[in-house]
Design a protein around this motif. Structure first.
Motif, PDB file in Angstrom:
ATOM      1  N   MET A   1       3.316   6.177  -2.110  1.00 52.71           N
ATOM      2  CA  MET A   1       3.756   7.526  -2.495  1.00 52.71           C
ATOM      3  C   MET A   1       2.691   8.562  -2.097  1.00 52.71           C
ATOM      4  O   MET A   1       1.511   8.328  -2.272  1.00 52.71           O
ATOM      5  CB  MET A   1       3.954   7.571  -4.006  1.00 52.71           C
ATOM      6  N   GLN A  81       0.244  10.202 -14.745  1.00 55.02           N
ATOM      7  CA  GLN A  81       0.755   9.086 -13.947  1.00 55.02           C
ATOM      8  C   GLN A  81       0.576   7.741 -14.641  1.00 55.02           C
ATOM      9  O   GLN A  81       1.388   6.845 -14.475  1.00 55.02           O
ATOM     10  CB  GLN A  81       0.076   9.081 -12.571  1.00 55.02           C
ATOM     11  N   THR A 207      -3.851   2.152  -7.968  1.00 54.41           N
ATOM     12  CA  THR A 207      -2.469   1.791  -8.301  1.00 54.41           C
ATOM     13  C   THR A 207      -1.520   2.277  -7.217  1.00 54.41           C
ATOM     14  O   THR A 207      -0.617   1.563  -6.787  1.00 54.41           O
ATOM     15  CB  THR A 207      -2.064   2.426  -9.652  1.00 54.41           C
ATOM     16  N   GLN A 208      -1.753   3.539  -6.764  1.00 53.47           N
ATOM     17  CA  GLN A 208      -0.865   4.106  -5.732  1.00 53.47           C
ATOM     18  C   GLN A 208      -0.983   3.324  -4.440  1.00 53.47           C
ATOM     19  O   GLN A 208       0.010   3.020  -3.791  1.00 53.47           O
ATOM     20  CB  GLN A 208      -1.230   5.566  -5.481  1.00 53.47           C
ATOM     21  N   ARG A 209      -2.218   2.975  -4.047  1.00 49.03           N
ATOM     22  CA  ARG A 209      -2.424   2.233  -2.804  1.00 49.03           C
ATOM     23  C   ARG A 209      -1.755   0.866  -2.898  1.00 49.03           C
ATOM     24  O   ARG A 209      -1.131   0.391  -1.975  1.00 49.03           O
ATOM     25  CB  ARG A 209      -3.935   2.074  -2.568  1.00 49.03           C
ATOM     26  N   PHE A 210      -1.878   0.260  -4.086  1.00 47.31           N
ATOM     27  CA  PHE A 210      -1.304  -1.067  -4.311  1.00 47.31           C
ATOM     28  C   PHE A 210       0.215  -1.009  -4.183  1.00 47.31           C
ATOM     29  O   PHE A 210       0.832  -1.838  -3.540  1.00 47.31           O
ATOM     30  CB  PHE A 210      -1.701  -1.544  -5.714  1.00 47.31           C
ATOM     31  N   LYS A 211       0.809   0.063  -4.757  1.00 48.73           N
ATOM     32  CA  LYS A 211       2.277   0.227  -4.696  1.00 48.73           C
ATOM     33  C   LYS A 211       2.727   0.397  -3.256  1.00 48.73           C
ATOM     34  O   LYS A 211       3.760  -0.096  -2.843  1.00 48.73           O
ATOM     35  CB  LYS A 211       2.708   1.452  -5.513  1.00 48.73           C
ATOM     36  N   ARG A 212       1.904   1.169  -2.468  1.00 45.09           N
ATOM     37  CA  ARG A 212       2.282   1.430  -1.076  1.00 45.09           C
ATOM     38  C   ARG A 212       2.314   0.161  -0.242  1.00 45.09           C
ATOM     39  O   ARG A 212       3.132  -0.011   0.632  1.00 45.09           O
ATOM     40  CB  ARG A 212       1.264   2.408  -0.445  1.00 45.09           C
ATOM     41  N   THR A 213       1.351  -0.758  -0.539  1.00 41.56           N
ATOM     42  CA  THR A 213       1.255  -1.959   0.283  1.00 41.56           C
ATOM     43  C   THR A 213       2.108  -3.098  -0.279  1.00 41.56           C
ATOM     44  O   THR A 213       2.277  -4.116   0.363  1.00 41.56           O
ATOM     45  CB  THR A 213      -0.214  -2.444   0.374  1.00 41.56           C
ATOM     46  N   ALA A 214       2.642  -2.922  -1.509  1.00 37.08           N
ATOM     47  CA  ALA A 214       3.433  -4.003  -2.136  1.00 37.08           C
ATOM     48  C   ALA A 214       4.793  -4.138  -1.447  1.00 37.08           C
ATOM     49  O   ALA A 214       5.334  -3.198  -0.923  1.00 37.08           O
ATOM     50  CB  ALA A 214       3.636  -3.698  -3.601  1.00 37.08           C
TER      51      ALA A 214
END
Ligand code: HEM
Length: 214
Positions: A1, A81, A207-214
C-alpha cells in the motif's frame, strides 16, 4: 500500500477549525501557565527570578512542550494504522505540527536571549546542528498546506520525513546529554517516550512492507 501523507483536515469544515483553535489555544495556555508558575517551579519568589533564571527555565519548558507536540504528530498515523483508533488525532496532525513549530520558535527566541544575556559564544557544531533543526522546522511549517503538498508531490513526504527524524534526533541528543549529566528520572521518561514514538513508526513501515510482499 502506498504511504499517503495528504492531510484532509480541510474537508471537515467547522469541526476541524474548532480542533485547530483548541490546539493553538492550549499551546498558548501551556506557555502562559509556565511563565505564571515559574516562581513555584524554580522555588523562588517571583521578584527574585533573574533574567538568566527565566531564560534557562523557558528554554527547558519550550523544549519539552515542543518535543511533546513533535511526538504527538509522529505517532498520529501509526496509532491510526495499528489500532484503527485516533482518527481525530490524525485529522489534526497538521495543527499539532504547526503548534510545535511555534513553540520551537519561542525556544529560538530564548536561545537568542540566552546568547545575549550570557555573552557565551556558541560552538560551530551547535550553530550548524541546532540551526539546521530550526530551519527544517520552519520549512515544514511553511509547507504544511495543501498547495505545497500538491506542488512538491512525492518530495513533500520525503522532506517532512527527513526533517521530522532530524529534529527528533537533535531533541534526543540533547535530552540524553542532560540525562547522562543529571541522572534525573524525568529524562528517562522523556527519552523512553521518544524511542516508543519512533518504534511505532518503524512498526507500521515494516507491517506495510510485509503486506506488500505477502
Ligand atoms: C543554536 C541552537 C540552540 C542553542 C544555543 C540552545 C540552547 C539551549 C540552552 C541554553 C538550554 C537550557 C539548558 C539548561 O539550562 O538546562 C537548552 C535546552 C534544550 N534545548 Fe536548546 N538550544 C538550541 C537549539 C535547540 C534545538 C534545535 C533543539 C531541538 C531540536 C533543542 C532542544 C533542547 C532540549 C531538548 C533542551 C533540554 C530541555 C530540558 O532540559 O528539559 N535546542 N537549549
Amino acid at each position: 500500500m502506498k504511504l499517503h501523507y495528504r492531510d484532509d483536515s480541510h474537508l471537515y469544515g467547522w469541526s476541524s477549525a474548532f480542533g485547530r483553535n483548541i490546539i493553538f489555544t492550549l499551546t498558548l495556555i501551556a506557555l502562559g501557565l509556565s511563565i505564571f508558575f515559574q516562581d513555584k517551579a524554580l522555588g523562588l519568589a517571583f521578584a527574585d527570578v533573574s533574567a538568566a533564571d527565566h531564560i534557562g527555565y523557558m528554554l527547558r519548558v519550550t523544549a519539552r512542550i515542543a518535543f511533546f507536540l513533535l511526538l504527538l504528530a509522529m505517532i498520529a498515523r501509526p496509532i491510526r494504522q495499528l489500532t484503527g483508533m485516533g482518527g481525530e488525532l490524525l485529522r489534526h496532525r497538521r495543527y499539532i505540527g504547526l503548534s510545535m513549530a511555534f513553540v520551537h520558535t519561542v525556544h529560538f527566541g530564548y536561545v537568542v536571549a540566552f546568547v545575549q544575556n550570557s555573552g557565551q559564544a556558541l560552538e560551530l557544531v551547535t550553530i550548524i546542528g541546532g540551526g539546521l533543526a530550526f530551519f527544517l522546522t520552519w520549512v515544514m511549517a511553511l509547507t504544511s498546506n495543501n498547495t505545497s503538498q500538491r506542488v512538491l508531490g512525492i518530495w513533500w513526504g520525503r522532506l517532512h520525513t527527513f526533517s521530522i527524524y532530524y529534529v527528533w534526533l537533535i531533541f534526543m541528543n540533547t535530552f540524553i546529554g542532560v540525562l547522562l549529566t543529571e541522572s534525573n528520572v524525568l529524562y528517562i521518561g522523556i527519552v523512553a517516550a521518544g524511542l516508543v514514538a519512533v518504534s511505532l513508526r518503524i512498526a507500521v513501515r515494516v507491517t506495510q512492507r510485509f503486506k506488500r510482499t505477502a
